[in-house]
Design an enzyme around this catalytic site. Structure first.
Site, short mmCIF file in Angstrom:
data_model
loop_
_atom_site.label_atom_id
_atom_site.label_comp_id
_atom_site.label_asym_id
_atom_site.label_seq_id
_atom_site.Cartn_x
_atom_site.Cartn_y
_atom_site.Cartn_z
N LYS A 152 0.87 -1.18 0.00
CA LYS A 152 0.00 0.00 0.00
C LYS A 152 0.90 1.24 0.00
O LYS A 152 0.83 2.12 0.86
CB LYS A 152 -0.93 -0.02 1.22
CG LYS A 152 -2.06 1.00 1.15
CD LYS A 152 -3.02 0.75 0.01
CE LYS A 152 -4.18 1.76 0.08
NZ LYS A 152 -5.01 1.72 -1.15
N ASP A 173 -6.71 -15.84 1.85
CA ASP A 173 -8.06 -16.35 2.06
C ASP A 173 -8.95 -16.07 0.85
O ASP A 173 -9.80 -16.89 0.48
CB ASP A 173 -8.68 -15.73 3.32
CG ASP A 173 -8.18 -16.40 4.59
OD1 ASP A 173 -7.43 -17.38 4.49
OD2 ASP A 173 -8.54 -15.94 5.69
#
Length: 362
Positions: free
Chosen positions: A195, A255
């Site tokens: 980020k 995930d």
């Protein structure tokens, strides 16, 4: 060969799927003339109940004296259990963080593969399932927000809590290097996820990644913001080969990648230290709601055994045999409840384990 394996069944379905994985290891040992010595130790809720500690020193000692660790799953029910109100350091999940830290398991490898036999279970559109995907997520495991300075303080607005994401150059370099080394063994494409438009530690991450990239000129390095990476995994997962990222981002992205394979019950993982030592576990949790019913999918744990053979014991042929046995089971139409279709009949946890054993013996 002889090898010492620490076995931490953990909680709820962890015990059930680990039992099947051990059966598979025994079948491999018999076929290839190996000797695996198992030492069992408690972890998670089980260790809290027995020793009032989610990760007792005695369990850590067993792990440190072994060549590899097999872990089932730790954790209790999401709500309404006796573990809910425990202080943070006593919760089952805290034991897992302690285990990773004490064993210096800094690199987590999570493959997300869409098997041809399970394309109908993928929630994505036919265009994507037809193309298929094979992603390896390399997640930093002992740094970042999960291990940084944390606490609570009083403010004029009441209590405030903070968790600090911090990475130093050494931590970044060693995990990025694992990413490059992994990409070299695959399609030589590495996407570093961060980020950097917002976070200082992500800007440092990019600088270090670019530095390490000079040692791997054959690997195509790209960068992607984490929010875009989450979107791209859903829109076009086939564009990715290897993803390397930090602890929290990797937790989330692995995930997401796992969810589009059709079932979290198919996802193995390896958590590696320097050298050959590693911990191997399925990505799924302890699933208290289905524990004791004999319906849990043991394939993620069995595929984790394949990774144990590959990365810690350097038994490549044996790892391939386990992978092939799983593929034969799926090709034969064998399914547990999480991957069964309307036209198929589900088999039990132990029946799936038995089937893998028989395919290995062939």
């Amino acid at each position: 060969m002889k090898a010492k394996i620490a076995v931490l069944p953990g909680d709820y379905i962890g015990k059930e799927v680990v039992a099947e994985a051990v059966k598979v290891m025994d079948a491999v040992a018999e076929k290839y003339n190996h000797e695996f010595e198992y030492t069992y130790a408690p972890a998670g809720c089980t260790a809290i109940d027995e020793l009032n500690d989610p990760m007792p020193d005695s369990t850590l000692d067993v792990c440190k004296a072994s060549d590899a660790v097999l872990l089932g799953a730790v954790g209790g029910p999401v709500s309404g259990s006796k573990y809910d109100n425990l202080p943070g350091h006593m919760r089952p999940e805290a034991g897992l963080l302690k285990l990773r830290g004490e064993l210096e398991l800094f690199a987590n490898l999570r493959p997300a593969i869409l098997f041809d036999e399970l394309k109908d279970a993928c929630p994505l559109c036919e265009r994507i399932t037809t193309a298929g995907f094979d992603i390896m997520v390399v997640r930093e495991l002992t740094g970042g927000m999960y291990f940084g300075p944390r606490g609570t303080k009083d403010t004029e607005n009441g209590k405030a809590a903070y968790d600090t994401m911090i990475y130093d150059e050494m931590e970044i370099e060693r995990i990025v290097r694992v990413g490059f080394e992994t990409a070299m063994k695959r399609d030589k494409k590495l996407c570093s996820v961060d980020k950097a438009n917002i976070l200082d530690n992500s800007r440092l991450w990019r600088v270090v990644a670019e530095k390490v990239a000079k040692e791997f000129p054959e690997v195509e390095l790209s960068h992607m913001y984490v929010d875009n990476a989450a979107m791209q995994i859903a829109l076009n997962p086939g564009q990715f080969d290897v993803i390397v990222t930090g602890n929290m981002f990797g937790d989330i992205l692995s995930d997401i990648a796992g969810a589009i394979t059709g079932s979290i019950g198919m996802l193995p993982s390896a958590s590696l230290a320097k050298g050959t030592f590693g911990l191997y576990e399925p990505v799924h949790g302890s699933a208290p709601d289905i524990a004791g019913k004999g319906i849990a999918n043991p394939l993620a744990t069995i595929l984790s055994i394949s990774m144990l053979f590959k990365y810690s014991l350097n038994l490549q042929e044996e790892a391939a045999a386990v992978d092939a046995a799983v593929m034969k089971a799926l090709s034969s139409g064998l399914r547990t409840g999480d991957i069964v279709t309307e036209t198929e009949t589900a088999i039990s946890t132990s029946q799936m384990g038995d089937a893998i054993v028989e395919f290995i013996k062939q």
